[in-house]
Every structure is written in C-alpha cells, then in structure tokens.
Design a protein around this motif. Structure first.
Motif, mmCIF file in Angstrom:
data_model
loop_
_atom_site.group_PDB
_atom_site.id
_atom_site.type_symbol
_atom_site.label_atom_id
_atom_site.label_comp_id
_atom_site.label_asym_id
_atom_site.label_seq_id
_atom_site.Cartn_x
_atom_site.Cartn_y
_atom_site.Cartn_z
ATOM 1 N N TYR A 85 17.143 19.605 12.878
ATOM 2 C CA TYR A 85 16.074 18.990 11.673
ATOM 3 C C TYR A 85 16.495 20.896 10.828
ATOM 4 O O TYR A 85 16.111 20.048 9.701
ATOM 5 N N TYR A 86 16.583 21.332 11.987
ATOM 6 C CA TYR A 86 16.260 22.851 10.470
ATOM 7 C C TYR A 86 18.045 23.353 10.128
ATOM 8 O O TYR A 86 18.183 23.707 8.888
ATOM 9 N N MET A 87 18.610 22.744 10.247
ATOM 10 C CA MET A 87 19.805 22.686 9.439
ATOM 11 C C MET A 87 21.200 21.339 9.286
ATOM 12 O O MET A 87 21.995 21.229 9.788
ATOM 13 N N SER B 188 19.490 17.721 24.201
ATOM 14 C CA SER B 188 17.964 18.331 24.092
ATOM 15 C C SER B 188 18.132 18.913 22.675
ATOM 16 O O SER B 188 16.679 18.862 21.973
ATOM 17 N N LEU B 189 19.081 19.327 22.601
ATOM 18 C CA LEU B 189 18.967 20.251 21.565
ATOM 19 C C LEU B 189 19.438 19.508 19.808
ATOM 20 O O LEU B 189 19.001 20.801 18.488
ATOM 21 N N VAL B 190 19.491 18.841 19.938
ATOM 22 C CA VAL B 190 20.561 18.006 18.865
ATOM 23 C C VAL B 190 19.001 18.049 17.389
ATOM 24 O O VAL B 190 19.865 18.243 16.967
ATOM 25 N N PRO B 191 18.407 16.870 18.258
ATOM 26 C CA PRO B 191 17.449 16.855 16.531
ATOM 27 C C PRO B 191 16.688 18.614 16.121
ATOM 28 O O PRO B 191 16.340 18.257 15.066
ATOM 29 N N TYR B 192 16.981 19.601 17.093
ATOM 30 C CA TYR B 192 16.662 20.732 16.301
ATOM 31 C C TYR B 192 17.935 20.992 15.981
ATOM 32 O O TYR B 192 17.134 21.809 14.155
ATOM 33 N N ILE B 193 18.850 21.505 15.702
ATOM 34 C CA ILE B 193 19.932 21.484 14.513
ATOM 35 C C ILE B 193 19.735 20.877 13.416
ATOM 36 O O ILE B 193 19.301 21.061 12.490
ATOM 37 N N GLU C 181 11.867 27.972 17.380
ATOM 38 C CA GLU C 181 12.194 28.769 16.430
ATOM 39 C C GLU C 181 13.067 30.069 16.418
ATOM 40 O O GLU C 181 14.021 30.659 15.594
ATOM 41 N N PHE C 182 14.004 29.389 17.297
ATOM 42 C CA PHE C 182 15.257 30.397 17.627
ATOM 43 C C PHE C 182 16.289 29.569 16.189
ATOM 44 O O PHE C 182 16.522 30.061 15.965
ATOM 45 N N PHE C 183 16.229 28.166 16.546
ATOM 46 C CA PHE C 183 16.746 27.730 14.937
ATOM 47 C C PHE C 183 16.431 28.140 14.059
ATOM 48 O O PHE C 183 17.060 27.810 12.613
ATOM 49 N N ARG C 184 15.074 28.027 13.986
ATOM 50 C CA ARG C 184 14.607 28.280 12.306
ATOM 51 C C ARG C 184 15.431 29.612 12.092
ATOM 52 O O ARG C 184 15.020 29.968 10.780
ATOM 53 N N TYR C 185 15.667 30.736 13.283
ATOM 54 C CA TYR C 185 15.698 32.101 13.075
ATOM 55 C C TYR C 185 17.180 32.110 12.076
ATOM 56 O O TYR C 185 17.152 32.290 11.536
ATOM 57 N N ILE C 186 18.003 30.895 13.063
ATOM 58 C CA ILE C 186 19.277 31.240 11.949
ATOM 59 C C ILE C 186 19.362 29.827 10.854
ATOM 60 O O ILE C 186 20.577 30.330 10.227
#
Length: 246
Positions: free
Chosen positions: A115-117, A108-113, A35-40
């Motif tokens: 994917y969303y950006m 652990s955060l790298v895939p989220y970044i 949710e955080f990275f989607r928001y960003i």
C-alpha cells in the motif's frame, strides 16, 4: 520514549536514506505499523528484506526464504528473487510457501508494504528461535546492501511479552539499551520477557554495524495496554525504530 507515538497515521517524514529498522508484527499495533511504513515511503527502498521469527519453528531448517510474489488487496508485491537466491545459496535457506503464508511475522506486514510502497520488492527471511548463524546472515545482508544501497533490512519483532505495563516498560528500556549498545551476547540470552526473536535483532544489528549507519532512532514505543486501554497486567511491547545512512 513513551509519547513519541502519534496514532493519527503520520509521524512526520524523512528524505534520508533508510538502511534498516524494527517494526512490530502484532496487528494490534496496526497503526504503528502503518506509521512506520508511511515514514519509510517518503524515500522508499527498492527492496525490503524482512527478518522475522518462525514462531512455531516449522520445518527442518533454521532459516527460510521465498522467491514467490505475494498477493495483497492492493495488488501483487513482487519478490526480489535474485537476493532470495543469494540467501538460499549462501545460508542454505529452505523454501516453504505454506509457512510464509501462515507465519504472521511477515505476512501481516505485506499489505502495508504494498500500500505505501507499491514499487518496492520484498525478501522474506524467517528464523528459528535458536538460529545460530545470525551474525553471518547480517554480514551477508550488509554486503548485499553495499552492492545496492537501495536495499533496506528490517527486523519484524515484538518486544516484552506477558508482563504488567510498568514492568514491561522497564524491560523494553533494557532491551533498547542492549540494541543501542550492540550487545549481541546479551541479546542472544534474552527470552519473551524482552522480545520474541533475538536472532532477528542480532541479524539486524550486525548488518547495520557493518553498513556504518547512524545510531538507531526510536519513532514510537507503546504496549498493548496503551493501545487498548485495558489489560495492563498482561501486555506486549512494541517499538518502531529506524537506522539511517550518514
């Protein structure tokens, strides 16, 4: 604060420019991270600098970074090698590729970044728990941001550890107040009852103060018991928080 979290994967959107923020790294809080990275991502930065704990204090240096790219299931997340080189030069940071892979506070955060950006670059920074130059690092990051407002600084931090749910909520509120009040001396004395990386938070607070951002805005606050419905006697607390430019 409780109840701000919406675990559907969407906490709204922002078209404002994000200067920085706080995000968990414990994957039990994976929906909060998403949710955080989607928001960003609604106004994605060109580069994300992530400041996070080196939990095992691996290596002789109190600060590590990397100029290497990251492979993810969604493609390659590029490093911003130019900024990483400034961290190495100005802060005498070491490089350790194996540490970057093994330390989950960033990996652990790298895939989220990615994917969303997908176009955003990364600068990872790992700090020992006793790192003493957090304010100097924060000033440097703010100076880098002043040269390029497309850079955002995030602290990857989990909050209260190993407390029962009621005590954890109270402790998280105290820690949040210290962050809002920019109480660097108080934060520097905190331990696992409050958060797992005071140096990362001090770096962020210093950078945001020098950048002249709006006060921090809490997007969500939960603990592990809220997420799993079990383990109320032994929890970990999580916040997602953003700092926006005026």
């Amino acid at each position: 604060i409780k109840g701000n979290a919406n675990l559907t994967g969407d906490i709204g959107r922002t078209d404002k420019s994000i200067a920085g923020g706080i995000v968990p790294h414990h994957l039990l809080a994976g929906k909060m991270i998403a949710e955080f990275f989607r928001y960003i991502s609604h106004n994605p930065p060109e580069t994300i600098v992530i400041v996070a704990p080196n939990h095992r204090r691996t290596g002789m240096s109190g600060i590590h970074t990397s100029r290497l790219d990251w492979e993810t299931p969604f493609g390659t997340l590029e490093a911003d090698s130019g900024i990483a080189e400034k961290i190495i030069e100005k802060m005498n940071a070491a490089e350790n590729a194996l540490l970057m892979e093994e330390e989950h506070s960033i990996s652990s955060l790298v895939p989220y970044i990615k994917y969303y950006m997908p176009e955003t670059k990364i600068v990872p920074i790992l700090l020992h728990g006793n790192y003493e130059s957090s304010e100097k690092l924060g000033v440097l990051l703010a100076d880098i941001q002043a040269e390029n407002p497309g850079i955002a600084v995030f602290a990857s931090v989990d909050f209260s550890h190993y407390l029962d749910a009621g005590t954890a909520d109270k402790m998280d509120e105290k820690t949040l107040e210290a962050i809002k009040n920019q109480d660097i001396p108080g934060i520097s004395k905190m331990g696992n009852d409050n958060l797992d990386s005071p140096p990362s938070i001090i770096t962020l607070i210093t950078a945001m103060k020098k950048a002249g951002t709006r006060p921090p805005e809490v997007l969500a606050h939960l603990n592990s018991s809220d997420i799993t419905g079990t383990g109320a006697d032994y929890t970990t607390g999580y916040y997602t928080i953003v700092y926006e430019y005026f």
